[in-house]
Design a protein around this motif. Structure first.
Motif, PDB file in Angstrom:
ATOM      1  N   THR A  40      -7.659  28.783  55.903  1.00  0.00           N
ATOM      2  CA  THR A  40      -8.418  27.613  56.339  1.00  0.00           C
ATOM      3  C   THR A  40      -7.498  26.520  56.868  1.00  0.00           C
ATOM      4  N   ALA A  41      -6.411  26.240  56.149  1.00  0.00           N
ATOM      5  CA  ALA A  41      -5.480  25.191  56.569  1.00  0.00           C
ATOM      6  C   ALA A  41      -4.839  25.520  57.909  1.00  0.00           C
ATOM      7  N   LEU A  42      -4.397  26.767  58.079  1.00  0.00           N
ATOM      8  CA  LEU A  42      -3.767  27.165  59.335  1.00  0.00           C
ATOM      9  C   LEU A  42      -4.762  27.122  60.489  1.00  0.00           C
ATOM     10  N   ALA A  43      -5.995  27.585  60.222  1.00  0.00           N
ATOM     11  CA  ALA A  43      -7.023  27.573  61.269  1.00  0.00           C
ATOM     12  C   ALA A  43      -7.357  26.145  61.673  1.00  0.00           C
ATOM     13  N   ALA A  44      -7.529  25.253  60.706  1.00  0.00           N
ATOM     14  CA  ALA A  44      -7.871  23.860  61.006  1.00  0.00           C
ATOM     15  C   ALA A  44      -6.762  23.177  61.788  1.00  0.00           C
ATOM     16  N   TRP A  45      -5.516  23.374  61.362  1.00  0.00           N
ATOM     17  CA  TRP A  45      -4.373  22.739  62.032  1.00  0.00           C
ATOM     18  C   TRP A  45      -4.204  23.272  63.453  1.00  0.00           C
ATOM     19  N   SER A  46      -4.321  24.591  63.615  1.00  0.00           N
ATOM     20  CA  SER A  46      -4.147  25.193  64.933  1.00  0.00           C
ATOM     21  C   SER A  46      -5.238  24.747  65.902  1.00  0.00           C
ATOM     22  N   ILE A  47      -6.477  24.758  65.449  1.00  0.00           N
ATOM     23  CA  ILE A  47      -7.598  24.400  66.315  1.00  0.00           C
ATOM     24  C   ILE A  47      -7.541  22.926  66.698  1.00  0.00           C
ATOM     25  N   MET A 108     -14.533  27.978  58.196  1.00  0.00           N
ATOM     26  CA  MET A 108     -14.403  26.698  57.508  1.00  0.00           C
ATOM     27  C   MET A 108     -13.260  25.886  58.094  1.00  0.00           C
ATOM     28  N   GLY A 109     -12.178  26.557  58.478  1.00  0.00           N
ATOM     29  CA  GLY A 109     -11.071  25.869  59.126  1.00  0.00           C
ATOM     30  C   GLY A 109     -11.507  25.234  60.440  1.00  0.00           C
ATOM     31  N   LEU A 110     -12.329  25.944  61.202  1.00  0.00           N
ATOM     32  CA  LEU A 110     -12.876  25.389  62.440  1.00  0.00           C
ATOM     33  C   LEU A 110     -13.734  24.166  62.135  1.00  0.00           C
ATOM     34  N   SER A 111     -14.539  24.247  61.096  1.00  0.00           N
ATOM     35  CA  SER A 111     -15.419  23.146  60.741  1.00  0.00           C
ATOM     36  C   SER A 111     -14.643  21.919  60.264  1.00  0.00           C
ATOM     37  N   LEU A 112     -13.495  22.145  59.606  1.00  0.00           N
ATOM     38  CA  LEU A 112     -12.714  21.034  59.037  1.00  0.00           C
ATOM     39  C   LEU A 112     -11.611  20.536  59.975  1.00  0.00           C
ATOM     40  N   SER A 113     -11.445  21.169  61.116  1.00  0.00           N
ATOM     41  CA  SER A 113     -10.318  20.835  61.995  1.00  0.00           C
ATOM     42  C   SER A 113     -10.334  19.387  62.452  1.00  0.00           C
ATOM     43  N   SER A 114     -11.503  18.777  62.496  1.00  0.00           N
ATOM     44  CA  SER A 114     -11.594  17.393  62.989  1.00  0.00           C
ATOM     45  C   SER A 114     -10.878  16.398  62.085  1.00  0.00           C
ATOM     46  N   ILE A 115     -10.605  16.767  60.824  1.00  0.00           N
ATOM     47  CA  ILE A 115      -9.946  15.800  59.936  1.00  0.00           C
ATOM     48  C   ILE A 115      -8.548  15.460  60.443  1.00  0.00           C
ATOM     49  N   PHE A 116      -7.916  16.383  61.179  1.00  0.00           N
ATOM     50  CA  PHE A 116      -6.579  16.104  61.708  1.00  0.00           C
ATOM     51  C   PHE A 116      -6.629  15.122  62.873  1.00  0.00           C
ATOM     52  N   LEU A 117      -7.812  14.924  63.435  1.00  0.00           N
ATOM     53  CA  LEU A 117      -7.982  13.950  64.505  1.00  0.00           C
ATOM     54  C   LEU A 117      -8.434  12.601  63.957  1.00  0.00           C
ATOM     55  N   VAL A 118      -9.000  12.608  62.747  1.00  0.00           N
ATOM     56  CA  VAL A 118      -9.562  11.385  62.166  1.00  0.00           C
ATOM     57  C   VAL A 118      -8.583  10.721  61.209  1.00  0.00           C
TER      58      VAL A 118
END
Length: 247
Positions: A40-47, A108-118
């Motif tokens: 999840t962490a890798l997917a969120a960060w990458s996306i 879930m990583g895709l869904s949470l990826s926006s936190i790195f922008l916020v």
């Protein structure tokens, strides 16, 4: 006397086997959960990296997943998958259940990826560390306590349903006060669920240790990992709403 000693020795052997099996089972649960968290962490960060251009604007991918109707599907897809997994767990193989879990972790990583922008990266890392410490303590309590906390289940599940409904309503209301109340209750509810789910995983294994086959044990560990994974993710997100520093 010899018969009694034989019976007692046999009971001790069975208890030792259950204890050893329980440790192995819990290691499987935590190991599977940890792999899911890493995915999840890798997917969120990458996306999140692909969603922003070098100038800081949203890329075509970013517009598609954050600023188009597709965002609603991305937002609610993990919830739909959780219900689907619960309904299908008895019909699919252990290998299929594990693949389902890892696919869910990517989504879930895709869904949470926006936190790195916020939020800032530092505040995300700090909140994750605090969540990990709190989760470890709560899960340890659920595993070691002699108190039966199974009665918490009904109230906690009702609380989760209330959080989901309130969160959906607040998407349209946009009330800061409601958002604060949701986050406060969310932290308390998922803190309780962490302890509750850990004890439930333990007691389910002990109650069925003599009759469960390897396939069921594998699927039970994956289901337990999913429950604890969701507890961790939700606890992290609700804490982040309090502790996160916005970009």
């Amino acid at each position: 006397m010899a018969d009694y000693q034989t019976i007692r020795a046999g009971a001790g052997t069975r208890t030792a086997q259950v204890d050893e099996g329980l440790r192995s089972h819990m290691n499987k649960v935590y190991g599977t959960m940890s792999v899911g968290m890493i995915i999840t962490a890798l997917a969120a960060w990458s996306i999140s990296g692909l969603a922003v251009t070098e100038t800081g604007e949203l890329s075509q991918l970013g517009v598609a997943i954050y600023a188009s109707p597709l965002k609603w599907l991305i937002m609610f897809a993990p919830l739909i998958m959780v219900f689907a997994f619960g309904a299908a767990i008895n019909r699919i193989s252990a290998a299929g259940a594990q693949m389902f879990f890892y696919t869910f972790a990517v989504l879930m990583g895709l869904s949470l990826s926006s936190i790195f922008l916020v939020y800032t990266g530092v505040s995300i890392a700090q909140t994750f560390l605090i969540t990990a410490i709190a989760f470890a303590g709560l899960s340890l309590y659920g595993y070691t306590t002699k108190r039966d906390i199974s009665g918490w289940g009904t109230f906690l599940i009702m609380g989760v349903i209330g959080l989901i409904v309130a969160s959906i309503v607040n998407i349209f209301l946009g009330s800061p006060a409601i958002a604060f109340a949701i986050s406060t209750l969310g932290v308390l509810i998922f803190a309780g669920l962490t302890a509750y789910d850990t004890q439930k995983i333990k007691t389910d294994y002990i109650q069925h240790a003599q009759s469960m086959d390897r396939e069921w044990l594998h699927k039970s560990a994956i289901m337990g990992a999913l429950n604890l994974y969701l507890d961790f993710i939700n606890l992290f997100m609700f804490l982040l709403s309090f502790m996160g520093n916005r970009e």
